[in-house]
Design an enzyme around this catalytic site. Structure first.
Site, PDB file in Angstrom:
ATOM      1  N   SER A 183       0.841  -1.195   0.000  1.00 45.64           N
ATOM      2  CA  SER A 183       0.000   0.000   0.000  1.00 45.64           C
ATOM      3  C   SER A 183       0.874   1.242   0.000  1.00 45.64           C
ATOM      4  O   SER A 183       1.712   1.435   0.893  1.00 45.64           O
ATOM      5  CB  SER A 183      -0.899   0.032   1.235  1.00 45.64           C
ATOM      6  OG  SER A 183      -1.437   1.346   1.369  1.00 45.64           O
TER       7      SER A 183
ATOM      8  N   HIS B 159      -1.408  -1.171  -4.185  1.00 50.80           N
ATOM      9  CA  HIS B 159      -2.667  -0.818  -3.514  1.00 50.80           C
ATOM     10  C   HIS B 159      -2.655   0.681  -3.213  1.00 50.80           C
ATOM     11  O   HIS B 159      -1.705   1.200  -2.623  1.00 50.80           O
ATOM     12  CB  HIS B 159      -2.764  -1.646  -2.224  1.00 50.80           C
ATOM     13  CG  HIS B 159      -4.043  -1.504  -1.491  1.00 50.80           C
ATOM     14  ND1 HIS B 159      -5.179  -2.234  -1.799  1.00 50.80           N
ATOM     15  CD2 HIS B 159      -4.382  -0.720  -0.435  1.00 50.80           C
ATOM     16  CE1 HIS B 159      -6.152  -1.911  -0.965  1.00 50.80           C
ATOM     17  NE2 HIS B 159      -5.702  -0.986  -0.127  1.00 50.80           N
TER      18      HIS B 159
ATOM     19  N   ASP C  16      -4.698   3.784  -1.489  1.00 55.57           N
ATOM     20  CA  ASP C  16      -5.737   4.097  -0.510  1.00 55.57           C
ATOM     21  C   ASP C  16      -6.233   5.538  -0.650  1.00 55.57           C
ATOM     22  O   ASP C  16      -5.531   6.481  -0.298  1.00 55.57           O
ATOM     23  CB  ASP C  16      -5.183   3.887   0.892  1.00 55.57           C
ATOM     24  CG  ASP C  16      -5.026   2.415   1.226  1.00 55.57           C
ATOM     25  OD1 ASP C  16      -6.018   1.674   1.074  1.00 55.57           O
ATOM     26  OD2 ASP C  16      -3.920   2.009   1.626  1.00 55.57           O
TER      27      ASP C  16
ATOM     28  N   MET D  43      -8.805   8.306   0.591  1.00 51.80           N
ATOM     29  CA  MET D  43      -9.643   8.622   1.759  1.00 51.80           C
ATOM     30  C   MET D  43     -10.157  10.053   1.660  1.00 51.80           C
ATOM     31  O   MET D  43      -9.418  10.953   1.236  1.00 51.80           O
ATOM     32  CB  MET D  43      -8.825   8.479   3.041  1.00 51.80           C
ATOM     33  CG  MET D  43      -8.177   7.115   3.200  1.00 51.80           C
ATOM     34  SD  MET D  43      -7.430   6.937   4.823  1.00 51.80           S
ATOM     35  CE  MET D  43      -6.502   5.404   4.600  1.00 51.80           C
TER      36      MET D  43
ATOM     37  N   HIS E 216      -8.378   1.528  -3.714  1.00 51.26           N
ATOM     38  CA  HIS E 216      -9.272   1.251  -2.582  1.00 51.26           C
ATOM     39  C   HIS E 216      -9.927   2.562  -2.168  1.00 51.26           C
ATOM     40  O   HIS E 216      -9.300   3.398  -1.515  1.00 51.26           O
ATOM     41  CB  HIS E 216      -8.446   0.640  -1.442  1.00 51.26           C
ATOM     42  CG  HIS E 216      -9.218   0.364  -0.206  1.00 51.26           C
ATOM     43  ND1 HIS E 216      -8.609   0.061   1.000  1.00 51.26           N
ATOM     44  CD2 HIS E 216     -10.561   0.326   0.041  1.00 51.26           C
ATOM     45  CE1 HIS E 216      -9.533  -0.143   1.921  1.00 51.26           C
ATOM     46  NE2 HIS E 216     -10.716   0.029   1.374  1.00 51.26           N
TER      47      HIS E 216
ATOM     48  N   MET F 167     -12.075   4.740   0.002  1.00 50.53           N
ATOM     49  CA  MET F 167     -12.710   4.901   1.311  1.00 50.53           C
ATOM     50  C   MET F 167     -13.368   6.265   1.298  1.00 50.53           C
ATOM     51  O   MET F 167     -12.922   7.212   1.967  1.00 50.53           O
ATOM     52  CB  MET F 167     -11.652   4.755   2.419  1.00 50.53           C
ATOM     53  CG  MET F 167     -11.214   3.304   2.609  1.00 50.53           C
ATOM     54  SD  MET F 167      -9.644   3.136   3.466  1.00 50.53           S
ATOM     55  CE  MET F 167      -8.527   3.318   2.070  1.00 50.53           C
TER      56      MET F 167
ATOM     57  N   MET G  68     -11.508  -5.953   5.188  1.00 50.93           N
ATOM     58  CA  MET G  68     -10.671  -5.078   6.023  1.00 50.93           C
ATOM     59  C   MET G  68     -10.353  -5.799   7.325  1.00 50.93           C
ATOM     60  O   MET G  68     -11.260  -6.283   8.012  1.00 50.93           O
ATOM     61  CB  MET G  68     -11.394  -3.772   6.336  1.00 50.93           C
ATOM     62  CG  MET G  68     -11.539  -2.808   5.178  1.00 50.93           C
ATOM     63  SD  MET G  68      -9.993  -2.360   4.357  1.00 50.93           S
ATOM     64  CE  MET G  68      -9.076  -1.588   5.693  1.00 50.93           C
TER      65      MET G  68
ATOM     66  N   ASP H 128      -6.766  -6.573   3.999  1.00 55.76           N
ATOM     67  CA  ASP H 128      -6.070  -5.284   4.081  1.00 55.76           C
ATOM     68  C   ASP H 128      -6.068  -4.766   5.509  1.00 55.76           C
ATOM     69  O   ASP H 128      -7.122  -4.523   6.089  1.00 55.76           O
ATOM     70  CB  ASP H 128      -6.804  -4.307   3.143  1.00 55.76           C
ATOM     71  CG  ASP H 128      -6.202  -2.911   3.123  1.00 55.76           C
ATOM     72  OD1 ASP H 128      -5.089  -2.731   3.630  1.00 55.76           O
ATOM     73  OD2 ASP H 128      -6.875  -2.015   2.575  1.00 55.76           O
TER      74      ASP H 128
HETATM   75  C1  DX5 Z   1      -6.203   1.351   5.869  1.00 50.58           C
HETATM   76  C2  DX5 Z   1      -5.743   1.074   4.463  1.00 50.58           C
HETATM   77  C3  DX5 Z   1      -4.675   0.022   4.361  1.00 50.58           C
HETATM   78  C4  DX5 Z   1      -3.405   0.377   5.062  1.00 50.58           C
HETATM   79  C5  DX5 Z   1      -2.554  -0.826   5.242  1.00 50.58           C
HETATM   80  O1  DX5 Z   1      -7.349   2.126   5.836  1.00 50.58           O
HETATM   81  O2  DX5 Z   1      -6.838   0.638   3.675  1.00 50.58           O
HETATM   82  O3  DX5 Z   1      -4.426  -0.283   3.001  1.00 50.58           O
HETATM   83  O4  DX5 Z   1      -2.664   1.331   4.371  1.00 50.58           O
HETATM   84  O5  DX5 Z   1      -1.440  -0.439   5.981  1.00 50.58           O
HETATM   85  P1  DX5 Z   1      -0.787  -1.416   7.052  1.00 50.58           P
HETATM   86  O6  DX5 Z   1      -0.317  -2.609   6.293  1.00 50.58           O
HETATM   87  O7  DX5 Z   1       0.316  -0.600   7.603  1.00 50.58           O
HETATM   88  O8  DX5 Z   1      -1.859  -1.748   8.046  1.00 50.58           O
HETATM   89 ZN    ZN Z   2      -6.463  -0.208   1.660  1.00 52.53          ZN
END
Ligand code: DX5
Ligand code: ZN
Length: 218
Positions: free
Chosen positions: A7, A32, A34, A36, A65, A67, A136, A174
């Site tokens: 990620s 990946h 993320d 947000m 991903h 969010m 998750m 994840d």
């Molecule tokens: C959390 C993200 C994950 C996160 C994973 O909301 O969706 O992808 O970055 O990071 P680690 O592996 O550090 O938990």
């Molecule tokens: Zn993620």
């Protein structure tokens, strides 16, 4: 086959082009990403313009991903930016079927994500449409959290549902995945392991990826 999806959340944002090239060269299977929005989750990261900018850095599979609330509003942006897979949360919209259909119609793999405490039975309603399920294993919002072991129940449920469907559906987990728990994640039926801090906070990305993969296979 186990695949490792680092990620970018834990990468050095001042050097994104270098980081994406380095993680590709280190043997990552998937990147990946993320996204947000500060509303669905209490954190803000990056959006489609950044993803579009780093698309030129690598041909690696981009696993976006989302969010964000009501993700259908922004699908065109992420499709144009070069997403290969788009995940969104079942908790983020009432328009789940419409959103999955729109993603698929644009030649992108459509994935549904569930938070650790969401009843996985909801996945039954969409198993005919999804290309991937994202379980998750932490509350979404931040990297570097500890894996919630009970969330692996959801992975086991999803794995059984996928098998029963007879469809070719990927299963990804994840959050909080490290060499110490990769075997239990894989044993619950997960084939794509997302890892942020376990890879990007390591000194050597290739060693971190190989260690995770070997741990998952052990
Ligand atoms: C959390 C993200 C994950 C996160 C994973 O909301 O969706 O992808 O970055 O990071 P680690 O592996 O550090 O938990
Ligand atoms: Zn993620």
């Amino acid at each position: 086959m186990i695949q490792i999806a680092p990620s970018l959340l834990s990468a050095d944002f001042a050097r994104l082009d270098t980081e994406v090239k380095a993680i590709t060269a280190a043997g990552a299977d998937i990147l990946h990403l993320d996204v947000m929005d500060g509303s669905f989750v209490p954190n803000i990261t990056f959006g489609a313009p950044i993803i579009q900018a780093i698309r030129a850095s690598s041909n690696i599979v981009f696993d976006v991903h989302l969010m964000i609330d009501e993700p259908i509003r922004y699908l065109d942006d992420f499709i144009k930016a070069g997403a290969d897979i788009i995940s969104f949360h079942v908790e983020a919209t009432e328009r789940v079927r419409e959103t999955l259909t729109y993603i698929k119609q644009h030649g992108v793999k459509a994935a549904l994500a569930i938070k650790p405490h969401t009843d996985p039975k909801i996945l039954n309603d969409y198993i005919d449409l999804v290309d991937m399920i994202l379980i998750m294993t932490v509350e979404p919002g931040f990297g570097g959290q500890a894996l919630i072991p009970e969330a692996l129940e959801n992975a086991r449920y999803a794995a059984a549902l996928i098998k029963q469907s007879g469809r070719n559906i990927l299963l990804e987990a994840d959050g909080g995945i490290k060499a110490s728990n990769a075997a239990s994640v894989a044993a619950s039926g997960v084939e794509i392991l997302v890892a942020g801090s376990a890879v990007f906070c390591a000194d050597d990305y290739r060693t971190a990826i190989d260690t995770l993969k070997n741990a998952a296979l052990s």
